[in-house]
Design a protein around this motif. Structure first.
Motif, mmCIF file in Angstrom:
data_model
loop_
_atom_site.group_PDB
_atom_site.id
_atom_site.type_symbol
_atom_site.label_atom_id
_atom_site.label_comp_id
_atom_site.label_asym_id
_atom_site.label_seq_id
_atom_site.Cartn_x
_atom_site.Cartn_y
_atom_site.Cartn_z
ATOM 1 N N ASP A 167 0.871 -1.179 0.000
ATOM 2 C CA ASP A 167 0.000 0.000 0.000
ATOM 3 C C ASP A 167 0.907 1.228 0.000
ATOM 4 O O ASP A 167 1.596 1.474 0.978
ATOM 5 N N PRO A 168 0.934 1.970 -1.130
ATOM 6 C CA PRO A 168 0.161 1.842 -2.369
ATOM 7 C C PRO A 168 0.593 0.623 -3.206
ATOM 8 O O PRO A 168 1.697 0.118 -3.066
ATOM 9 N N CYS A 169 -0.342 0.221 -4.114
ATOM 10 C CA CYS A 169 -0.099 -0.897 -5.011
ATOM 11 C C CYS A 169 -0.590 -0.522 -6.408
ATOM 12 O O CYS A 169 -1.694 0.039 -6.554
ATOM 13 N N ILE A 170 0.213 -0.822 -7.413
ATOM 14 C CA ILE A 170 -0.168 -0.510 -8.783
ATOM 15 C C ILE A 170 -1.464 -1.233 -9.149
ATOM 16 O O ILE A 170 -1.711 -2.361 -8.716
ATOM 17 N N VAL A 171 -2.304 -0.571 -9.934
ATOM 18 C CA VAL A 171 -3.546 -1.178 -10.427
ATOM 19 C C VAL A 171 -3.347 -1.558 -11.886
ATOM 20 O O VAL A 171 -2.568 -0.922 -12.609
ATOM 21 N N PRO A 172 -4.041 -2.608 -12.381
ATOM 22 C CA PRO A 172 -3.820 -3.051 -13.758
ATOM 23 C C PRO A 172 -4.570 -2.228 -14.799
ATOM 24 O O PRO A 172 -4.308 -2.374 -15.996
ATOM 25 N N PHE A 173 -5.499 -1.391 -14.359
ATOM 26 C CA PHE A 173 -6.308 -0.596 -15.278
ATOM 27 C C PHE A 173 -6.988 0.478 -14.454
ATOM 28 O O PHE A 173 -7.402 0.235 -13.317
ATOM 29 N N PHE A 174 -7.100 1.683 -15.032
ATOM 30 C CA PHE A 174 -7.897 2.702 -14.345
ATOM 31 C C PHE A 174 -8.643 3.540 -15.359
ATOM 32 O O PHE A 174 -8.036 4.141 -16.253
ATOM 33 N N GLY A 175 -9.953 3.560 -15.226
ATOM 34 C CA GLY A 175 -10.800 4.405 -16.060
ATOM 35 C C GLY A 175 -11.502 5.432 -15.204
ATOM 36 O O GLY A 175 -12.203 5.087 -14.240
ATOM 37 N N GLY A 176 -11.313 6.708 -15.528
ATOM 38 C CA GLY A 176 -11.977 7.761 -14.780
ATOM 39 C C GLY A 176 -13.444 7.878 -15.158
ATOM 40 O O GLY A 176 -13.887 7.386 -16.196
ATOM 41 N N ASN A 177 -14.218 8.580 -14.333
ATOM 42 C CA ASN A 177 -15.649 8.741 -14.582
ATOM 43 C C ASN A 177 -16.005 10.097 -15.182
ATOM 44 O O ASN A 177 -17.180 10.450 -15.292
ATOM 45 N N THR A 178 -14.976 10.848 -15.583
ATOM 46 C CA THR A 178 -15.175 12.196 -16.113
ATOM 47 C C THR A 178 -14.293 12.369 -17.339
ATOM 48 O O THR A 178 -13.120 11.990 -17.318
ATOM 49 N N ILE A 179 -14.855 12.958 -18.393
ATOM 50 C CA ILE A 179 -14.101 13.179 -19.629
ATOM 51 C C ILE A 179 -13.624 14.629 -19.687
ATOM 52 O O ILE A 179 -14.383 15.564 -19.414
ATOM 53 N N LEU A 180 -12.360 14.794 -20.053
ATOM 54 C CA LEU A 180 -11.797 16.119 -20.289
ATOM 55 C C LEU A 180 -11.290 16.188 -21.723
ATOM 56 O O LEU A 180 -10.763 15.212 -22.265
ATOM 57 N N VAL A 181 -11.454 17.351 -22.336
ATOM 58 C CA VAL A 181 -10.886 17.626 -23.659
ATOM 59 C C VAL A 181 -10.073 18.906 -23.539
ATOM 60 O O VAL A 181 -10.588 19.935 -23.079
ATOM 61 N N ASN A 182 -8.803 18.824 -23.896
ATOM 62 C CA ASN A 182 -7.878 19.962 -23.762
ATOM 63 C C ASN A 182 -7.871 20.510 -22.336
ATOM 64 O O ASN A 182 -7.731 21.712 -22.108
ATOM 65 N N GLY A 183 -8.012 19.606 -21.358
ATOM 66 C CA GLY A 183 -7.933 20.011 -19.961
ATOM 67 C C GLY A 183 -9.195 20.623 -19.403
ATOM 68 O O GLY A 183 -9.157 21.187 -18.304
ATOM 69 N N LYS A 184 -10.317 20.482 -20.068
ATOM 70 C CA LYS A 184 -11.586 21.012 -19.572
ATOM 71 C C LYS A 184 -12.625 19.895 -19.568
ATOM 72 O O LYS A 184 -12.718 19.104 -20.502
ATOM 73 N N VAL A 185 -13.427 19.851 -18.499
ATOM 74 C CA VAL A 185 -14.426 18.799 -18.329
ATOM 75 C C VAL A 185 -15.601 19.018 -19.283
ATOM 76 O O VAL A 185 -16.226 20.074 -19.278
ATOM 77 N N TRP A 186 -15.899 18.017 -20.114
ATOM 78 C CA TRP A 186 -17.049 18.030 -21.031
ATOM 79 C C TRP A 186 -17.304 19.423 -21.624
ATOM 80 O O TRP A 186 -18.344 20.044 -21.391
ATOM 81 N N PRO A 187 -16.377 19.933 -22.418
ATOM 82 C CA PRO A 187 -16.525 21.298 -22.911
ATOM 83 C C PRO A 187 -17.440 21.378 -24.140
ATOM 84 O O PRO A 187 -17.857 20.372 -24.709
ATOM 85 N N TYR A 188 -17.711 22.605 -24.534
ATOM 86 C CA TYR A 188 -18.391 22.854 -25.806
ATOM 87 C C TYR A 188 -17.497 23.741 -26.659
ATOM 88 O O TYR A 188 -16.634 24.463 -26.150
ATOM 89 N N LEU A 189 -17.701 23.686 -27.959
ATOM 90 C CA LEU A 189 -16.965 24.522 -28.898
ATOM 91 C C LEU A 189 -17.954 25.173 -29.847
ATOM 92 O O LEU A 189 -18.738 24.480 -30.499
ATOM 93 N N GLU A 190 -17.929 26.482 -29.905
ATOM 94 C CA GLU A 190 -18.748 27.208 -30.882
ATOM 95 C C GLU A 190 -18.006 27.220 -32.217
ATOM 96 O O GLU A 190 -16.820 27.571 -32.270
ATOM 97 N N VAL A 191 -18.701 26.854 -33.285
ATOM 98 C CA VAL A 191 -18.079 26.760 -34.603
ATOM 99 C C VAL A 191 -18.928 27.490 -35.631
ATOM 100 O O VAL A 191 -20.120 27.756 -35.427
ATOM 101 N N GLU A 192 -18.293 27.797 -36.751
ATOM 102 C CA GLU A 192 -18.996 28.378 -37.899
ATOM 103 C C GLU A 192 -19.557 27.254 -38.782
ATOM 104 O O GLU A 192 -19.074 26.115 -38.725
ATOM 105 N N PRO A 193 -20.531 27.553 -39.614
ATOM 106 C CA PRO A 193 -21.043 26.531 -40.543
ATOM 107 C C PRO A 193 -20.101 26.347 -41.732
ATOM 108 O O PRO A 193 -20.333 26.853 -42.837
ATOM 109 N N ARG A 194 -19.037 25.606 -41.501
ATOM 110 C CA ARG A 194 -17.999 25.392 -42.491
ATOM 111 C C ARG A 194 -17.192 24.149 -42.091
ATOM 112 O O ARG A 194 -17.510 23.485 -41.105
ATOM 113 N N LYS A 195 -16.152 23.846 -42.829
ATOM 114 C CA LYS A 195 -15.324 22.676 -42.550
ATOM 115 C C LYS A 195 -14.254 23.007 -41.506
ATOM 116 O O LYS A 195 -13.661 24.100 -41.534
#
Length: 545
Positions: A219-247
């Motif tokens: 203790d502590p002991c390495i874990v074989p897998f860890f999945g978090g319960n929160t998603i971040l994109v570019n360091g922000k939790v579940w963000p939104y992005l305003e975009v123009e109608p284009r590519k």
């Protein structure tokens, strides 16, 4: 902690600024420090490690044929804020906070690759046994690609990356510029990660031990897998992005420790994939959904031109039996609410690039390399490459310039993203075999014909998902440099214990002795001089994540 989704706008990482540029290229100094950053409107500032006090770190923009030199400066504290298992890799004898930076996907000389035992502490006070230089050099002779830098210190990569030590390195070239892809403000990186936060103070949660730890687990002991319960994109939790109608062009990176994603848009519109790990594909691949393992990069164009006023959610397909309330089913939102600033002259080309086929080369060696799962002497999960530990003698010694066929034989019951340093390889296909029979008898019995690579796996790759019960066939040319590198599973919990192996690329014309890693060249001895026999793992564990 139930954090409200889509209340924070997507941040774009700052561009790193060189200290100076001369005839040798651009020179940077990037500092690793502990700091706090607000990751969600309703979270207190979160304690992190980061490059230049940013999470993710600043984006380095580089041009092909123009070298970059980086002094990665460790100014982190002596103690880590995440739990370190000091029973592995002799970490009880090492400094707690060690770092070394790997530029993932780059063709670099060995002394700038970020070898795990080339670590160093604050101010370079202490250095690992394979430390060679303070300033790393990146030649940038390869084609344009989305690369990324992250920590690679022996035994604690999972913790340092989880703490925030990662960033993007975007390599550009003129061939890509001529395609008139979306660019400038319309070329946006999306670094996707999962985390869990402590409810009381908004700090990062990382488990001290696996669920139901054995009586002899440290203790502590390495874990074989860890999945978090929160998603971040570019360091922000579940963000939104305003975009123009284009590519728009989006450079997606799965920066999670363990979690893979299957991404789609909730309006069922098409992604146009243009690039993978090693840059542009041969031709654009239309997709409505794609799988995305840790460390993989996928570049897509999304055309919002017919969706003005709409809100579109980037989703994660969790499968037919998933809990519909599972929060990680959402990644981020696109809000097509900005006015079009001008005519969209960008294109979605059909043909993108020419990629020479490595099948034309003479194959000098075929390697059959197993991915093994088991438990160690105290019952702790143990993952290995070809049933060998990190400190076992080096067995992968390709010759400089040689082409080899690597058959990655996954005898575990889950997929592993396999990453090979130094090179970009090509995927020849996947061959299924009877995994149940193998577990009973050890026999590999093939099932059906070889499965060709997916359309979006047919470019240059440095990381590939090796599915369970399949042989993933890779063709690899080991160039342009010789020296000491590694290959490993990019599930970071697996990499740290013990699914990573050294690899020496040998230049037969060079008599200069290269660094010898501790214990790799021979079996280590006991105090009485007799060789230590490392126990092999016990039979496969049930580790279906």
């Amino acid at each position: 902690m139930a954090l409200e989704k889509f209340v924070d706008s997507l941040p774009i990482m700052e561009t790193a600024k060189p200290t100076h540029v001369d005839d040798k290229g651009a020179h940077y100094e990037i500092e690793m420090k502990e700091f706090t950053q607000k990751l969600h409107r309703d979270l207190k500032p979160t304690q992190l490690f980061g490059y230049n006090c940013q999470y993710p770190g600043p984006t380095i923009h580089a041009q092909r044929h123009q070298p970059v030199h980086v002094k990665w400066i460790n100014n982190l504290p002596d103690r880590h804020f995440l739990p370190i298992d000091k029973s592995i890799h002799h970490l009880d004898m090492e400094p707690e906070v060690r770092t070394v930076v790997h530029l993932h996907g780059a063709e670099t000389k060995a002394d700038s690759d970020g070898y795990p035992e080339a670590w160093y502490t604050r101010g370079f006070e202490q250095k690992g046994p394979l430390f060679e230089r303070e300033i790393y050099e990146y030649p940038n002779e390869q084609r344009a690609a989305t690369l990324w830098y992250h920590d690679h210190a022996m035994g604690i990569t999972r913790l340092n990356v989880y703490a925030g030590l990662e960033g993007l390195y975007l390599l550009h070239d003129k061939a890509e510029d001529r395609l008139r892809l979306p660019s400038g403000d319309y070329d946006i990186p999306l670094l996707i990660q999962d985390r869990t936060f402590n409810e009381d103070d908004g700090s990062l949660f990382y488990p001290r031990q696996p669920n139901n730890p054995g009586p002899n687990f440290p203790d502590p002991c390495i874990v074989p897998f860890f999945g978090g319960n929160t998603i971040l994109v570019n360091g922000k939790v579940w963000p939104y992005l305003e975009v123009e109608p284009r590519k728009y062009r989006f450079r997606l990176l799965n920066g999670s420790n363990s979690r893979g994603y299957t991404l789609f848009l909730d309006n069922e519109q098409t992604f146009y994939q243009i690039a993978s790990d090693g840059g542009l594909l041969r031709r654009t691949v239309p997709l409505t959904e794609f799988e995305f393992e840790p460390a993989e990069r996928i570049e897509v164009i999304i055309d919002f031109s017919k969706h003005a006023g709409k809100t579109i959610t980037l989703k994660n397909n969790l499968g037919p039996n998933a809990d519909p309330e599972n929060p990680i089913a959402d990644i981020m939102q696109f809000r097509v609410t900005l006015p079009l600033k001008g005519s969209d002259r960008s294109r979605i080309p059909k043909h993108l690039s020419t990629i020479p086929c490595l099948r034309q080369n003479d194959v000098t060696k075929i390697r059959n390399l197993k991915l093994n799962g088991g438990v160690d002497h105290i019952g702790r999960a143990l993952l290995l490459l070809d049933n060998r530990f990190w400190h076992d003698p080096i067995t992968e010694n390709p010759m400089l310039g040689a082409t080899e066929l690597w058959n990655i034989i996954n005898v575990t019951n889950f997929a592993h993203p396999v990453h090979i340093h130094l090179i970009q390889f090509q995927v020849l296909g996947h061959q299924a075999f009877d995994l149940s029979l193998y577990n009973e008898t050890g026999e590999i019995q093939l099932i059906g014909p070889m499965i060709p690579p997916k359309e979006n796996e047919r470019g240059w790759k440095d990381t590939i998902a090796a599915p369970a019960g399949q042989i993933t066939k890779l063709i690899c040319r080991f160039a342009p440099y010789a020296g000491l590198y590694v290959w490993h599973c990019h599930i970071l919990e697996h990499e740290d214990y013990d699914m990573m192996r050294p690899m020496r690329v040998v230049d037969p014309t060079d008599d200069t002795p290269s660094p010898i890693p501790p214990d790799h060249g021979h079996n280590p001895d006991n105090d009485n001089g007799t060789p230590i026999e490392r126990p092999r793992p016990n039979p496969p564990i049930d580790h279906d994540h």
